[in-house]
Scaffold this motif. Structure first.
Motif, PDB file in Angstrom:
ATOM      1  N   VAL A   1      35.611   1.916 -36.312  1.00 33.15           N
ATOM      2  CA  VAL A   1      34.982   1.705 -38.006  1.00 33.15           C
ATOM      3  C   VAL A   1      36.472   1.956 -38.936  1.00 33.15           C
ATOM      4  O   VAL A   1      36.762   3.171 -39.108  1.00 33.15           O
ATOM      5  N   GLY A   2      37.184   0.965 -39.294  1.00 33.70           N
ATOM      6  CA  GLY A   2      38.112   1.318 -39.964  1.00 33.70           C
ATOM      7  C   GLY A   2      39.389   2.086 -39.103  1.00 33.70           C
ATOM      8  O   GLY A   2      39.659   1.573 -38.010  1.00 33.70           O
ATOM      9  N   ASP A   3      39.888   3.171 -39.657  1.00 33.12           N
ATOM     10  CA  ASP A   3      40.831   4.156 -38.799  1.00 33.12           C
ATOM     11  C   ASP A   3      40.140   4.886 -37.635  1.00 33.12           C
ATOM     12  O   ASP A   3      40.668   5.392 -36.916  1.00 33.12           O
ATOM     13  N   PHE A   4      38.748   4.948 -37.829  1.00 32.29           N
ATOM     14  CA  PHE A   4      37.929   5.949 -36.948  1.00 32.29           C
ATOM     15  C   PHE A   4      37.608   5.149 -35.588  1.00 32.29           C
ATOM     16  O   PHE A   4      36.789   4.097 -35.705  1.00 32.29           O
ATOM     17  N   ALA A   5      38.384   5.443 -34.691  1.00 29.10           N
ATOM     18  CA  ALA A   5      38.373   4.905 -33.335  1.00 29.10           C
ATOM     19  C   ALA A   5      38.057   5.589 -32.131  1.00 29.10           C
ATOM     20  O   ALA A   5      39.168   5.761 -31.477  1.00 29.10           O
ATOM     21  N   PRO A   6      37.054   6.287 -32.000  1.00 31.81           N
ATOM     22  CA  PRO A   6      36.874   7.145 -31.003  1.00 31.81           C
ATOM     23  C   PRO A   6      36.816   6.674 -29.766  1.00 31.81           C
ATOM     24  O   PRO A   6      36.192   5.495 -29.622  1.00 31.81           O
ATOM     25  N   GLY A   7      37.656   6.869 -28.704  1.00 31.16           N
ATOM     26  CA  GLY A   7      37.394   6.202 -27.331  1.00 31.16           C
ATOM     27  C   GLY A   7      36.446   7.075 -26.475  1.00 31.16           C
ATOM     28  O   GLY A   7      35.915   8.032 -26.741  1.00 31.16           O
ATOM     29  N   PHE A   8      35.976   6.241 -25.501  1.00 31.87           N
ATOM     30  CA  PHE A   8      35.334   6.830 -24.312  1.00 31.87           C
ATOM     31  C   PHE A   8      36.069   7.433 -23.227  1.00 31.87           C
ATOM     32  O   PHE A   8      36.349   6.673 -22.308  1.00 31.87           O
ATOM     33  N   SER A   9      36.818   8.395 -23.650  1.00 26.88           N
ATOM     34  CA  SER A   9      37.921   8.727 -22.586  1.00 26.88           C
ATOM     35  C   SER A   9      38.091  10.408 -22.578  1.00 26.88           C
ATOM     36  O   SER A   9      37.480  11.059 -23.228  1.00 26.88           O
TER      37      SER A   9
ATOM     38  N   ASN B   1      19.877  16.034 -13.112  1.00 30.23           N
ATOM     39  CA  ASN B   1      20.978  15.154 -13.076  1.00 30.23           C
ATOM     40  C   ASN B   1      21.557  14.860 -14.374  1.00 30.23           C
ATOM     41  O   ASN B   1      22.744  14.653 -14.586  1.00 30.23           O
ATOM     42  N   LEU B   2      20.621  14.405 -15.193  1.00 26.26           N
ATOM     43  CA  LEU B   2      20.988  14.120 -16.492  1.00 26.26           C
ATOM     44  C   LEU B   2      21.684  15.014 -17.179  1.00 26.26           C
ATOM     45  O   LEU B   2      22.564  14.979 -18.055  1.00 26.26           O
ATOM     46  N   PHE B   3      21.313  16.398 -17.018  1.00 25.62           N
ATOM     47  CA  PHE B   3      22.007  17.568 -17.715  1.00 25.62           C
ATOM     48  C   PHE B   3      23.294  17.673 -17.087  1.00 25.62           C
ATOM     49  O   PHE B   3      24.256  17.888 -18.009  1.00 25.62           O
ATOM     50  N   VAL B   4      23.570  17.577 -15.710  1.00 27.50           N
ATOM     51  CA  VAL B   4      25.006  17.704 -15.157  1.00 27.50           C
ATOM     52  C   VAL B   4      25.721  16.507 -15.847  1.00 27.50           C
ATOM     53  O   VAL B   4      27.014  16.819 -16.353  1.00 27.50           O
ATOM     54  N   ALA B   5      25.282  15.297 -15.959  1.00 30.93           N
ATOM     55  CA  ALA B   5      26.055  14.288 -16.329  1.00 30.93           C
ATOM     56  C   ALA B   5      26.619  14.708 -17.930  1.00 30.93           C
ATOM     57  O   ALA B   5      27.712  14.555 -18.178  1.00 30.93           O
ATOM     58  N   ALA B   6      25.594  14.986 -18.656  1.00 34.59           N
ATOM     59  CA  ALA B   6      25.856  15.234 -20.133  1.00 34.59           C
ATOM     60  C   ALA B   6      26.805  16.408 -20.114  1.00 34.59           C
ATOM     61  O   ALA B   6      27.851  16.285 -20.954  1.00 34.59           O
ATOM     62  N   MET B   7      26.756  17.280 -19.377  1.00 35.50           N
ATOM     63  CA  MET B   7      27.502  18.618 -19.401  1.00 35.50           C
ATOM     64  C   MET B   7      28.917  18.240 -19.134  1.00 35.50           C
ATOM     65  O   MET B   7      29.857  18.665 -19.621  1.00 35.50           O
ATOM     66  N   LEU B   8      29.115  17.564 -17.983  1.00 36.76           N
ATOM     67  CA  LEU B   8      30.357  16.788 -17.531  1.00 36.76           C
ATOM     68  C   LEU B   8      31.028  16.278 -18.761  1.00 36.76           C
ATOM     69  O   LEU B   8      32.151  16.198 -19.034  1.00 36.76           O
ATOM     70  N   VAL B   9      30.265  15.468 -19.351  1.00 36.83           N
ATOM     71  CA  VAL B   9      30.708  14.500 -20.633  1.00 36.83           C
ATOM     72  C   VAL B   9      31.212  15.398 -21.522  1.00 36.83           C
ATOM     73  O   VAL B   9      32.473  15.349 -22.252  1.00 36.83           O
ATOM     74  N   LEU B  10      30.455  16.541 -21.887  1.00 39.17           N
ATOM     75  CA  LEU B  10      31.117  17.351 -22.923  1.00 39.17           C
ATOM     76  C   LEU B  10      32.311  18.048 -22.624  1.00 39.17           C
ATOM     77  O   LEU B  10      33.099  18.067 -23.581  1.00 39.17           O
ATOM     78  N   VAL B  11      32.477  18.393 -21.583  1.00 38.13           N
ATOM     79  CA  VAL B  11      33.766  19.422 -21.145  1.00 38.13           C
ATOM     80  C   VAL B  11      34.890  18.234 -20.706  1.00 38.13           C
ATOM     81  O   VAL B  11      36.076  18.670 -21.057  1.00 38.13           O
ATOM     82  N   LEU B  12      34.425  17.161 -20.435  1.00 40.06           N
ATOM     83  CA  LEU B  12      35.892  16.045 -20.134  1.00 40.06           C
ATOM     84  C   LEU B  12      36.048  15.404 -21.447  1.00 40.06           C
ATOM     85  O   LEU B  12      37.341  14.644 -21.624  1.00 40.06           O
ATOM     86  N   ALA B  13      35.401  15.327 -22.421  1.00 39.93           N
ATOM     87  CA  ALA B  13      35.674  14.614 -23.695  1.00 39.93           C
ATOM     88  C   ALA B  13      36.887  14.756 -24.532  1.00 39.93           C
ATOM     89  O   ALA B  13      37.314  16.072 -24.375  1.00 39.93           O
ATOM     90  N   ASP B  14      37.600  13.754 -24.677  1.00 37.83           N
ATOM     91  CA  ASP B  14      38.947  14.215 -25.388  1.00 37.83           C
ATOM     92  C   ASP B  14      38.832  14.010 -26.745  1.00 37.83           C
ATOM     93  O   ASP B  14      39.880  14.229 -27.406  1.00 37.83           O
ATOM     94  N   ASN B  15      37.595  13.729 -27.262  1.00 41.46           N
ATOM     95  CA  ASN B  15      37.485  13.628 -28.850  1.00 41.46           C
ATOM     96  C   ASN B  15      36.098  14.383 -28.971  1.00 41.46           C
ATOM     97  O   ASN B  15      35.316  14.559 -28.269  1.00 41.46           O
ATOM     98  N   LEU B  16      35.909  14.905 -30.453  1.00 37.84           N
ATOM     99  CA  LEU B  16      34.791  15.761 -30.768  1.00 37.84           C
ATOM    100  C   LEU B  16      33.603  14.992 -30.636  1.00 37.84           C
ATOM    101  O   LEU B  16      32.325  15.575 -30.311  1.00 37.84           O
ATOM    102  N   LEU B  17      33.849  13.718 -30.925  1.00 34.16           N
ATOM    103  CA  LEU B  17      32.433  12.913 -31.040  1.00 34.16           C
ATOM    104  C   LEU B  17      31.862  12.820 -29.825  1.00 34.16           C
ATOM    105  O   LEU B  17      30.728  13.009 -29.384  1.00 34.16           O
ATOM    106  N   LEU B  18      32.888  12.534 -28.876  1.00 37.83           N
ATOM    107  CA  LEU B  18      32.136  12.352 -27.402  1.00 37.83           C
ATOM    108  C   LEU B  18      31.646  13.735 -26.832  1.00 37.83           C
ATOM    109  O   LEU B  18      30.461  13.741 -26.427  1.00 37.83           O
ATOM    110  N   LEU B  19      32.326  14.688 -27.255  1.00 33.58           N
ATOM    111  CA  LEU B  19      31.929  16.239 -26.862  1.00 33.58           C
ATOM    112  C   LEU B  19      30.395  16.379 -27.459  1.00 33.58           C
ATOM    113  O   LEU B  19      29.630  16.779 -26.853  1.00 33.58           O
ATOM    114  N   TYR B  20      30.464  15.876 -28.675  1.00 29.96           N
ATOM    115  CA  TYR B  20      29.046  15.931 -29.412  1.00 29.96           C
ATOM    116  C   TYR B  20      27.960  15.241 -28.816  1.00 29.96           C
ATOM    117  O   TYR B  20      27.139  15.645 -28.702  1.00 29.96           O
TER     118      TYR B  20
END
Lengths: 634, 102, 160
Positions: free
Chosen positions: A71-79, A122-141
């Motif tokens: 969205v404009g300059d805002f380009a969070p990656g799934f990274s 399992n969903l919890f573990v997946a979400a928690m891994l996404v939380l700690v692996l996220a390289d941007n705060l949006l993915l962390l959120y």
């Protein structure tokens, strides 16, 4: 291995989907294999990634999976971003998570919601891994909210009891307060820095903001709000004790070992922002100190085994916050890891005790479990020793680092240190009170059991429910709780070398820090444990409770310092009153008028429909005349 | 051969049509209503035949044939309905049939 | 021919008016047959003998006989006639009369603008048949379908 980083959360997510789509028709054996196996695969992968990264000199790297949105300059990656801190977190989450999943296949074996339980886990573990692996705060959120959802689902797992549903809602609403603060923090950071990528933020922020500037203070305070909510610190700690309504493995995984430390992770991850706002950082330290003391006192008076452990969790996370507040980032992460080991161990051992006693949680109905449940006893003892930070256990090293770092804080060092030491004393007191009451002394359960189920065989009532899948995780966690202190946390590169100065203290301080927990254990032994002093101990307890101030303090501490009552009066009651007042919503009235107008129009039109054929014919011809008239006499 | 102003043919058709309409609107006996409908249909047919003569086209008479077919089918169904109605209500008064009132 | 046209038109008008004000069903039916037959004469005067034949055979013959049969089945007696007389109130005719009058006025006002006389040219059966089974074949098929549908519907509805 590193190129497979993206797969880490995929395994548990796939497990979740499989279990959900099977809609409980899967056999328990397969559901258990999928549930535990997916997390096990993640752990193996995490191990491979850790080895590869450490061989590479701990070089941090980023894996871009795909562009999430633009969205404009805002380009969070799934990274995903992997560095030393991430490695510690993914190893703890998938490792401890795997052990708890394994344990849960035994613990939950008789539960009708077996597959549902593992799908949530399992969903919890997946979400928690996404939380700690996220390289941007949006993915962390995203991960942050995901674990919040799973926490809600799992607290209310036994949903047929209304109290559990209430506890789940309470946890959800209270953490939502923190999440809202964090979301506002994200908006502020993005509007000021133009990015949510954590690493870019951490380099941009010091260039743009002066130390102590208003923006830095506001941003870090808002992030702190989110961390406080998720990690159950003052003033948002009230949800965690009630969260113990869920099954014990949940308490072990989510509400002790992993999710509640997400706040610690968040602050450690964005530590540069907090360094830019020294006042907020000091606030972090004092929040930690106040929380650890408060929950320590509360834990002293509780009688429910899981609530005691819950309050001890709050207090240990208080230690981590204390460490974060004094800038001892790696000490906080170190304590996070050791705490995950010994608190998971404590909860799982407590789980076997509870299961053996048919879901009895009151410690004063237990007693003398030492001989009946030897494995649980030894595990619990090891866990308590680590929690108390007795020498040579893992907790000793991490807590030692924290307290020394607190002592070296510039202005309030002495205050923070002595508070922490008092907390350590309290920790020793309540954890060994628990050990002595549950595992030593008279067997109160037997008499109780005989009284209530007269014809039941009392001996059969207490048998250690210990299958191999439950024994193995306990054993491994026990070893980790003992020896985890020797693991070196590879986070020096993350926090910079400056923060990690070797703490020096006098011989006296060291001796004091070793002796005070031991003194706590001794006093607990005197009051609750030893047979020879039992009379005196009971007399002392009665004396304390008999005196007015003692009784009042007990009631005050037992209620968790009255926080629930306070919130009830300050927030819940006014809200309910307002809701009751506004039952006839003013906005609703407008829509009511619309409905009323439609109703009046309807009754008017109904009168036209007479059912009289000639009336219809006349209307038809009248219309015809009008239309033709329009055409002819224009 | 004397000439007939073609308007006169159309006016006759219009007058017949309006007579039928008047019958439909005023009569309560359903048999009369059906007869008035026949009158109206017939008037339409007359208009088509007049137009056919005016434009020297045979297509007008084809249309008249179609109207004739329509009238035959309509009378068949309509009379069936009348028989059914008389069986159920023992009357031919259409004002009785107002059960569809809103 | 002109005389034929106007006299047949007058008869048709009178017969039709008699239909709508008559109180006896069978009388009304006979008036209707007279009206239809005079329209057939008008068709003949306009040079459409085929249409005139059909009008006499199908309309005045078949359809009206159908009516007659139904009248016989219903067997409406004197009671119905009295009822009809009671319903014939003048006030009932005001609204429909006004509406019909306006409609007639509208029709006539559009028709009186031109002045083209008719020169009747006889259209033979052959011409119509060539048209019917040439370009209008589909319409004939549709008409047959319509009749079939009417047949089935009438059978179903009149069944006990």
């Amino acid at each position: 291995m590193q190129e497979w980083t993206g797969l880490l959360p995929v395994f548990p997510l796939a497990g979740f989907l499989l279990l959900v789509l099977s809609r409980g028709r899967m056999s328990r054996g397969i559901a258990g294999v999928i549930g535990a196996g997916s997390v096990g695969l993640s752990f193996l992968l995490a191990l491979g990634i850790a080895i590869a990264t450490l061989n590479n000199g701990g070089q941090a790297y980023t894996t871009v999976l795909w562009q999430w949105m633009q969205v404009g300059d805002f380009a969070p990656g799934f990274s995903f971003y992997v560095d030393g801190l991430t490695l510690v977190m993914i190893l703890v989450i998938s490792g401890v998570g795997f052990l708890i999943h394994l344990y849960a296949t035994g613990y939950m074996a008789d539960d009708p919601g077996f597959a549902r339980f593992f799908s949530y886990m399992n969903l919890f573990v997946a979400a928690m891994l996404v939380l700690v692996l996220a390289d941007n705060l949006l993915l962390l959120y995203l991960g942050w909210e995901g674990v919040g959802l799973c926490s809600y689902l799992l607290i209310g797992f036994w949903y047929d009891k209304p109290a559990n549903g209430y506890a789940a809602r309470k946890a959800f609403v209270v953490t939502r307060v923190g999440d809202t603060s964090m979301a506002i923090g994200l908006f502020l950071l993005f509007s000021q820095l133009g990015t949510l990528n954590i690493q870019q933020m951490l380099t941009l922020a010091p260039q743009q903001w002066a130390v102590g500037s208003g923006i830095a203070v506001a941003a870090s305070a808002l992030l702190l709000g989110g961390a406080v909510g998720k990690s159950a610190q003052l003033p948002l700690q009230t949800w965690l004790p009630d969260a113990m309504a869920g099954p014990t493995p949940i308490s072990a995984l989510i509400h002790a070992a992993t999710m509640v430390t997400a706040g610690v992770y968040l602050i450690a991850r964005t530590h540069v922002l907090f360094e830019l706002a020294p006042s907020v950082q000091l606030l972090v330290a004092f929040i930690g100190l106040a929380t650890l003391l408060m929950s320590g006192f509360t834990a002293l008076t509780q009688t429910d085994i899981k609530r005691i452990l819950a309050y001890s969790t709050i207090s240990q996370i208080g230690y981590m916050f204390l460490a974060l507040g004094v800038g001892a980032w790696s000490a906080a992460v170190f304590h996070l890891m050791t705490h995950a080991f010994f608190k998971a161990l404590l909860f799982l051992a407590a789980g076997t005790v509870i299961l053996s006693l048919h879901h009895e949680q009151d410690i004063f109905r237990m007693g003398a479990m030492r001989r009946r449940l030897p494995v649980s006893f030894w595990c619990f003892l090891v866990g308590s020793a680590a929690l108390t930070a007795l020498p040579f256990t893992s907790g000793f090293y991490s807590k030692d680092e924290i307290l020394l770092a607190a002592l070296h804080q510039e202005h309030y060092g002495m205050l923070l240190w002595s508070g922490g030491v008092l907390g350590a004393f309290l920790t020793a007191l309540y954890s060994f009170r628990l050990v002595f009451v549950v595992f030593f002394g008279r067997d109160r359960h037997q008499s109780h059991a005989t009284a209530s189920h007269g014809h039941d065989d009392p001996q059969a009532a207490v048998v250690e429910a210990m299958s191999p899948v439950m024994f193995f995780p306990l054993l491994l966690l026990g070893l980790l709780a003992l020896g985890g202190g020797f693991i070196h946390v590879p986070v020096d590169a993350v926090f910079g070398s400056g923060a990690q100065e070797e703490a020096h203290a006098s011989q006296l301080v060291h001796t004091l820090m070793i002796l005070i927990p031991i003194a706590g254990v001794m006093i607990a032994w005197f009051v609750y444990g030893s047979r020879s002093y039992q009379k005196a101990g009971e007399h002392l307890r009665e004396q304390l409770l008999a005196s007015g101030i003692g009784r009042r303090l007990h009631r005050f501490w037992f209620s968790g310092w009255g926080m629930d009552t306070l919130y009830e009066w300050v927030f819940v009651r006014p809200f309910l009153t307002l809701a009751a007042l506004n039952r006839r919503d003013a906005v609703d009235q407008i829509y009511g008028w619309v409905a009323q107008a439609a109703r009046v129009g309807n009754s008017a039109v109904v009168m036209l429909q007479t059912g009289n054929l000639r009336w219809y014919a006349i209307s038809l011809v009248g219309g015809l005349v009008i239309v033709i008239g329009l055409g002819v006499w224009r | 051969m004397d000439a007939i102003p073609y308007e006169h043919g159309l006016i006759l058709a219009a007058v017949l049509f309006v007579c039928g309409l008047l019958g439909v609107l005023t009569r309560r006996n359903i048999v009369f209503v059906l007869m008035s409908l026949e009158i109206m249909l017939n008037a339409c047919g007359l208009a088509f035949v007049v137009a056919s003569a005016r434009w020297q086209h045979a297509e007008g008479q084809i249309m008249y044939l179609m109207i004739l077919t329509l009238a035959a089918a309509e009378v068949a169904v309509g009379l069936g309905l009348i028989i059914q109605m008389y069986r159920r209500f023992h009357t031919v008064d259409i004002s009785v049939l107002n059960e569809m009132k809103g | 021919m002109t005389l034929l046209f106007y006299s047949a038109g007058a008869i048709a008008l009178i017969a039709t008016l008699s239909v709508i004000i008559s109180t006896n069903v069978v009388h009304a039916l006979v008036y209707l047959i007279i009206s239809l037959l005079s329209v057939a004469v008008i068709f003949f005067a306009l040079g459409a003998p085929f249409a005139a034949m059909l009008e006499a055979i199908v309309y005045a013959g078949a359809i009206m006989v159908l009516f007659l049969f139904v009248m016989m089945m219903l067997n409406l007696g004197q009671a119905t006639e009295d009822e009809e007389r009671a319903w014939m109130r003048p006030s009932l005719w005001i609204g429909p009369g006004v509406l019909s009058g306006i409609l007639l006025l509208q029709f006539v006002s559009t028709m009186l603008t031109h002045d083209v006389t008719l020169a009747p040219v006889e259209v033979s059966v052959r011409d119509i048949s060539l048209l019917l089974f040439g370009p209008w074949l589909l319409a004939v098929e549709l008409a047959s379908m319509l009749l079939l549908a009417g047949l089935i519907a009438a059978y179903h509805l009149a069944k006990k």
